[in-house]
Design an enzyme around this catalytic site. Structure first.
Site, PDB file in Angstrom:
ATOM      1  N   SER A   1     -11.533  -6.504   8.145  1.00 53.04           N
ATOM      2  CA  SER A   1     -10.604  -7.326   7.367  1.00 53.04           C
ATOM      3  C   SER A   1     -11.284  -7.974   6.162  1.00 53.04           C
ATOM      4  CB  SER A   1     -10.053  -8.446   8.250  1.00 53.04           C
ATOM      5  OG  SER A   1     -11.116  -9.280   8.671  1.00 53.04           O
TER       6      SER A   1
ATOM      7  N   CYS B   1     -14.505  -3.858  13.312  1.00 56.88           N
ATOM      8  CA  CYS B   1     -13.658  -5.026  13.531  1.00 56.88           C
ATOM      9  C   CYS B   1     -13.101  -4.923  14.945  1.00 56.88           C
ATOM     10  CB  CYS B   1     -12.529  -5.002  12.502  1.00 56.88           C
ATOM     11  SG  CYS B   1     -11.272  -6.255  12.776  1.00 56.88           S
TER      12      CYS B   1
ATOM     13  N   GLU C   1     -15.520 -16.175   5.729  1.00 58.47           N
ATOM     14  CA  GLU C   1     -15.180 -15.449   4.494  1.00 58.47           C
ATOM     15  C   GLU C   1     -15.503 -16.284   3.249  1.00 58.47           C
ATOM     16  OE1 GLU C   1     -13.702 -12.359   3.522  1.00 58.47           O
ATOM     17  OE2 GLU C   1     -14.222 -11.757   5.555  1.00 58.47           O
TER      18      GLU C   1
ATOM     19  N   CYS D   1     -16.156 -10.968  17.521  1.00 62.81           N
ATOM     20  CA  CYS D   1     -15.565 -10.740  16.193  1.00 62.81           C
ATOM     21  C   CYS D   1     -16.758 -10.456  15.292  1.00 62.81           C
ATOM     22  CB  CYS D   1     -14.817 -11.986  15.723  1.00 62.81           C
ATOM     23  SG  CYS D   1     -14.386 -11.987  13.970  1.00 62.81           S
TER      24      CYS D   1
ATOM     25  N   HIS E   1     -17.347 -11.016  12.329  1.00 62.10           N
ATOM     26  CA  HIS E   1     -17.753 -12.090  11.419  1.00 62.10           C
ATOM     27  C   HIS E   1     -18.808 -13.006  12.061  1.00 62.10           C
ATOM     28  CE1 HIS E   1     -14.165 -10.977   9.106  1.00 62.10           C
ATOM     29  NE2 HIS E   1     -14.544 -11.820   8.153  1.00 62.10           N
TER      30      HIS E   1
HETATM   31  N1  DGL Z   1     -13.952  -9.302  11.917  1.00 59.43           N
HETATM   32  C1  DGL Z   1     -12.778  -9.114  12.669  1.00 59.43           C
HETATM   33  C2  DGL Z   1     -13.031  -8.863  14.154  1.00 59.43           C
HETATM   34  O1  DGL Z   1     -14.068  -8.368  14.517  1.00 59.43           O
HETATM   35  C3  DGL Z   1     -11.538  -9.888  12.408  1.00 59.43           C
HETATM   36  C4  DGL Z   1     -11.553 -11.203  11.765  1.00 59.43           C
HETATM   37  C5  DGL Z   1     -10.184 -11.540  11.209  1.00 59.43           C
HETATM   38  O2  DGL Z   1      -9.864 -11.001  10.153  1.00 59.43           O
HETATM   39  O3  DGL Z   1      -9.435 -12.295  11.854  1.00 59.43           O
HETATM   40  O4  DGL Z   1     -12.170  -9.091  14.977  1.00 59.43           O
END
Ligand code: DGL
Length: 291
Positions: free
Chosen positions: A21, A83, A164, A196, A198
């Site tokens: 994302s 993701c 982000e 996640c 991120h």
């Molecule tokens: N990086 C993503 C994940 O691994 C999603 C983060 C998002 O856009 O909510 O789930």
């Protein structure tokens, strides 16, 4: 939906498409680039649709198919869904659409988490959409039965958005991380699954919070390295590994549905790479429009 024929996906020097994302998938791409340095990589940050964590499975599947079609147009030989949220929502649809292509996804590491835990209390931090997906719930049910572990599932709305923003040491980000992590430590978790992509980008901030709480023994689980190794296995099995290039080069290109400058800065700040980035608008794939 009919499977899509993958033209031009058979040459070993073709690129691998990787998407998320936003910038989170860079935490996976860095492992792929380290393990498979000769591979050309196309990275798509779907920032116009970020966060994925509050989207429906239908929207996530439509985005995944549109991004996959974009990679296939550029001759991709394999794809990585970097993701967790998109993987649990859409990887089955991607594999149905591209049955001949190696496609690797990432799911919250419940199994490595259970293996790492000594007291059986495994906290899983992820997006709400990932935790709500049927594919994740099945995994949770299977692992709860197969292991002695108790999984403490914690949706972390807003956390990917905060990451982000790119200010990884900001007070707001630290406060949000503390708000999610400290209650999990109070419940006795000795393992934190970063579910996640991120979240590994703020691993040092998480380690600081955990250490300050007197819980330095807590193990953090990130599956980026396992994803890269699985990709390497599939490329090897399909005879698709890139040959060593004649001259050393970094063949990584970035694409984004939002700001090219922002993704370029993220490549540089997070991975130390100078990468050309293009902003693109994706059409919905033909099959979705026909459905
Ligand atoms: N990086 C993503 C994940 O691994 C999603 C983060 C998002 O856009 O909510 O789930």
């Amino acid at each position: 939906m009919e499977p899509v024929t993958t033209l031009a996906a058979s040459t070993s020097s073709a690129p691998i498409g990787v998407f998320d994302s936003g910038v989170g998938g860079l935490s996976v791409l860095r492992h792929i680039h380290a393990l498979l340095p000769h591979e050309s990589l196309l990275y798509f940050a779907d920032t116009a649709y970020s966060p994925y964590g509050d989207k429906s499975e239908a929207v996530l599947t439509a985005r995944a198919l549109a991004i996959a079609a974009f990679f296939v147009e550029r001759g991709a030989k394999a794809m990585v869904v970097a993701c967790n949220t998109a993987t649990v929502a859409a990887i089955a649809a991607l594999r149905a659409a591209y049955p001949a292509m190696p496609i690797v996804g990432v799911e919250p590491g419940l199994k490595p988490g259970a293996a790492a835990s000594r007291n059986g209390k495994v906290a899983v931090m992820a997006t709400d959409a990932a935790l709500a997906a049927a594919k994740f719930q099945l995994l949770h049910q299977q692992l709860s039965q197969a292991s002695q572990a108790q999984f403490l599932l914690r949706g972390c709305p807003g956390l990917a958005d905060q990451i982000e923003l790119g200010q990884l040491d900001s007070d707001d980000l630290t406060a949000m991380l503390r708000g999610y992590i400290l209650p999990l430590l109070e419940l006795g978790a000795d393992t934190l699954v970063l579910g996640c992509t991120h979240y590994p980008l703020v691993r040092s901030a998480i380690e600081r919070i955990v250490a300050d709480a007197g819980a330095a023994h807590v193990v953090l689980v990130d599956t980026g390295d396992a994803v890269a190794r699985q990709l390497g296995r599939l490329l090897t099995a399909g005879n698709l590994l890139a040959p060593a290039p004649a001259a050393s080069h970094v063949a990584i290109r970035g694409y984004t549905s939002a700001s090219a400058a922002k993704l370029r800065t993220a490549f540089s700040d997070l991975l130390g790479l100078d990468v050309a980035v293009e902003a693109v608008t994706l059409a919905a794939p033909a099959q979705m429009m026909a459905d």
